[in-house]
Motif scaffolding. Structure first.
Motif, PDB file in Angstrom:
ATOM      1  N   PRO A  58       0.830  -1.211   0.000  1.00  0.00           N
ATOM      2  CA  PRO A  58       0.000   0.000   0.000  1.00  0.00           C
ATOM      3  C   PRO A  58       0.866   1.263   0.000  1.00  0.00           C
ATOM      4  O   PRO A  58       1.889   1.336   0.692  1.00  0.00           O
ATOM      5  N   LEU A  59       0.479   2.228  -0.806  1.00  0.00           N
ATOM      6  CA  LEU A  59       1.238   3.470  -0.924  1.00  0.00           C
ATOM      7  C   LEU A  59       1.152   4.268   0.371  1.00  0.00           C
ATOM      8  O   LEU A  59       0.075   4.429   0.934  1.00  0.00           O
ATOM      9  N   ARG A  60       2.282   4.754   0.832  1.00  0.00           N
ATOM     10  CA  ARG A  60       2.358   5.490   2.106  1.00  0.00           C
ATOM     11  C   ARG A  60       2.390   6.989   1.846  1.00  0.00           C
ATOM     12  O   ARG A  60       3.402   7.644   2.057  1.00  0.00           O
ATOM     13  N   LEU A  61       1.301   7.507   1.390  1.00  0.00           N
ATOM     14  CA  LEU A  61       1.175   8.937   1.139  1.00  0.00           C
ATOM     15  C   LEU A  61      -0.271   9.293   1.412  1.00  0.00           C
ATOM     16  O   LEU A  61      -1.175   8.762   0.766  1.00  0.00           O
ATOM     17  N   ASP A  62      -0.504  10.153   2.394  1.00  0.00           N
ATOM     18  CA  ASP A  62      -1.894  10.466   2.732  1.00  0.00           C
ATOM     19  C   ASP A  62      -2.423  11.656   1.951  1.00  0.00           C
ATOM     20  O   ASP A  62      -3.625  11.923   1.959  1.00  0.00           O
ATOM     21  N   VAL A  65       0.411  13.848  -4.950  1.00  0.00           N
ATOM     22  CA  VAL A  65       0.211  13.412  -6.333  1.00  0.00           C
ATOM     23  C   VAL A  65       0.990  12.121  -6.553  1.00  0.00           C
ATOM     24  O   VAL A  65       2.178  12.041  -6.242  1.00  0.00           O
ATOM     25  N   ILE A  66       0.319  11.123  -7.081  1.00  0.00           N
ATOM     26  CA  ILE A  66       1.001   9.922  -7.560  1.00  0.00           C
ATOM     27  C   ILE A  66       1.282  10.154  -9.038  1.00  0.00           C
ATOM     28  O   ILE A  66       0.359  10.401  -9.813  1.00  0.00           O
ATOM     29  N   PHE A  67       2.541  10.098  -9.406  1.00  0.00           N
ATOM     30  CA  PHE A  67       2.943  10.286 -10.800  1.00  0.00           C
ATOM     31  C   PHE A  67       3.215   8.911 -11.393  1.00  0.00           C
ATOM     32  O   PHE A  67       4.018   8.152 -10.869  1.00  0.00           O
ATOM     33  N   SER A  68       2.534   8.598 -12.476  1.00  0.00           N
ATOM     34  CA  SER A  68       2.680   7.281 -13.095  1.00  0.00           C
ATOM     35  C   SER A  68       2.782   7.417 -14.604  1.00  0.00           C
ATOM     36  O   SER A  68       2.240   8.349 -15.202  1.00  0.00           O
ATOM     37  N   THR A  69       3.452   6.457 -15.200  1.00  0.00           N
ATOM     38  CA  THR A  69       3.433   6.366 -16.659  1.00  0.00           C
ATOM     39  C   THR A  69       2.349   5.366 -17.055  1.00  0.00           C
ATOM     40  O   THR A  69       1.873   4.584 -16.229  1.00  0.00           O
ATOM     41  N   TYR A  70       2.007   5.400 -18.320  1.00  0.00           N
ATOM     42  CA  TYR A  70       1.035   4.429 -18.823  1.00  0.00           C
ATOM     43  C   TYR A  70       1.569   3.010 -18.637  1.00  0.00           C
ATOM     44  O   TYR A  70       0.831   2.105 -18.268  1.00  0.00           O
ATOM     45  N   ALA A  71       2.855   2.834 -18.879  1.00  0.00           N
ATOM     46  CA  ALA A  71       3.472   1.507 -18.732  1.00  0.00           C
ATOM     47  C   ALA A  71       3.379   1.010 -17.297  1.00  0.00           C
ATOM     48  O   ALA A  71       3.126  -0.175 -17.056  1.00  0.00           O
ATOM     49  N   SER A  72       3.578   1.908 -16.328  1.00  0.00           N
ATOM     50  CA  SER A  72       3.491   1.501 -14.922  1.00  0.00           C
ATOM     51  C   SER A  72       2.082   1.041 -14.566  1.00  0.00           C
ATOM     52  O   SER A  72       1.911   0.138 -13.744  1.00  0.00           O
ATOM     53  N   LEU A  73       1.086   1.659 -15.154  1.00  0.00           N
ATOM     54  CA  LEU A  73      -0.300   1.301 -14.824  1.00  0.00           C
ATOM     55  C   LEU A  73      -0.641  -0.133 -15.166  1.00  0.00           C
ATOM     56  O   LEU A  73      -1.492  -0.739 -14.521  1.00  0.00           O
ATOM     57  N   ILE A  86      -2.369  -0.935 -11.081  1.00  0.00           N
ATOM     58  CA  ILE A  86      -3.663  -0.243 -11.174  1.00  0.00           C
ATOM     59  C   ILE A  86      -4.492  -0.501  -9.917  1.00  0.00           C
ATOM     60  O   ILE A  86      -5.151   0.399  -9.403  1.00  0.00           O
ATOM     61  N   ASP A  87      -4.450  -1.717  -9.389  1.00  0.00           N
ATOM     62  CA  ASP A  87      -5.175  -2.018  -8.147  1.00  0.00           C
ATOM     63  C   ASP A  87      -4.587  -1.238  -6.978  1.00  0.00           C
ATOM     64  O   ASP A  87      -5.312  -0.735  -6.121  1.00  0.00           O
ATOM     65  N   GLN A  88      -3.270  -1.140  -6.945  1.00  0.00           N
ATOM     66  CA  GLN A  88      -2.585  -0.379  -5.907  1.00  0.00           C
ATOM     67  C   GLN A  88      -3.024   1.089  -5.954  1.00  0.00           C
ATOM     68  O   GLN A  88      -3.298   1.711  -4.927  1.00  0.00           O
ATOM     69  N   LEU A  89      -3.126   1.630  -7.147  1.00  0.00           N
ATOM     70  CA  LEU A  89      -3.526   3.022  -7.320  1.00  0.00           C
ATOM     71  C   LEU A  89      -4.981   3.251  -6.918  1.00  0.00           C
ATOM     72  O   LEU A  89      -5.305   4.216  -6.219  1.00  0.00           O
ATOM     73  N   VAL A  90      -5.863   2.356  -7.330  1.00  0.00           N
ATOM     74  CA  VAL A  90      -7.287   2.479  -6.976  1.00  0.00           C
ATOM     75  C   VAL A  90      -7.456   2.412  -5.463  1.00  0.00           C
ATOM     76  O   VAL A  90      -8.224   3.186  -4.876  1.00  0.00           O
ATOM     77  N   THR A  91      -6.719   1.532  -4.808  1.00  0.00           N
ATOM     78  CA  THR A  91      -6.783   1.435  -3.345  1.00  0.00           C
ATOM     79  C   THR A  91      -6.325   2.743  -2.706  1.00  0.00           C
ATOM     80  O   THR A  91      -6.969   3.253  -1.794  1.00  0.00           O
ATOM     81  N   TRP A  92      -5.214   3.309  -3.186  1.00  0.00           N
ATOM     82  CA  TRP A  92      -4.719   4.570  -2.636  1.00  0.00           C
ATOM     83  C   TRP A  92      -5.743   5.694  -2.818  1.00  0.00           C
ATOM     84  O   TRP A  92      -5.957   6.504  -1.927  1.00  0.00           O
ATOM     85  N   CYS A  93      -6.395   5.691  -3.970  1.00  0.00           N
ATOM     86  CA  CYS A  93      -7.386   6.737  -4.256  1.00  0.00           C
ATOM     87  C   CYS A  93      -8.626   6.613  -3.369  1.00  0.00           C
ATOM     88  O   CYS A  93      -9.322   7.597  -3.133  1.00  0.00           O
ATOM     89  N   GLY A  94      -8.918   5.420  -2.898  1.00  0.00           N
ATOM     90  CA  GLY A  94     -10.109   5.224  -2.076  1.00  0.00           C
ATOM     91  C   GLY A  94     -11.292   4.709  -2.863  1.00  0.00           C
ATOM     92  O   GLY A  94     -12.435   4.802  -2.416  1.00  0.00           O
ATOM     93  N   GLY A  95     -11.029   4.185  -4.045  1.00  0.00           N
ATOM     94  CA  GLY A  95     -12.106   3.600  -4.854  1.00  0.00           C
ATOM     95  C   GLY A  95     -13.107   4.637  -5.325  1.00  0.00           C
ATOM     96  O   GLY A  95     -12.749   5.738  -5.738  1.00  0.00           O
ATOM     97  N   GLU A  96     -14.370   4.290  -5.223  1.00  0.00           N
ATOM     98  CA  GLU A  96     -15.444   5.154  -5.743  1.00  0.00           C
ATOM     99  C   GLU A  96     -15.582   6.465  -4.970  1.00  0.00           C
ATOM    100  O   GLU A  96     -16.209   7.406  -5.467  1.00  0.00           O
TER     101      GLU A  96
END
Length: 103
Positions: A58-62, A65-73, A86-96
């Protein structure tokens, strides 16, 4: 330019209480330009975390900005049980419930 406009939107959103944002680009090198643009619009205090430098935990940033490339996604861990970025990012964002910007 475009980066400065995106940085301005992030700065405005942070002012409105939306503290998490995702910036997607073609190149990891453009993260430095994003940081410069955020600084130039008065949001230099915003942390820009490069997704490609993070492990799959899980990303440790409360806030920031998460900076990502298309390849990383589309990347995934090499473990037996694959973890996807992508799942890691969605979890960090808080989903819906996510209120930030994806740009």
């Amino acid at each position: 330019g475009k980066g400065r406009q995106l940085a301005g939107i992030i700065a405005q959103q942070i002012g409105q209480g939306n503290l998490k944002h995702v910036w997607i680009s073609v190149s990891n090198d453009l993260r430095f330009d994003a940081e410069r643009d955020l600084n130039d619009v008065g949001a230099g205090q915003v942390t820009v975390l490069p997704m490609n430098k993070q492990d799959y935990k899980p990303l440790r940033l409360d806030r920031g900005v998460i900076f990502s490339t298309y390849a990383s996604l589309i990347s995934a861990s090499k473990e037996k049980v694959k973890r996807k970025r992508i799942d890691q990012l969605v979890t960090w964002c808080g989903g819906e419930k996510f209120q930030g910007c994806i740009m």
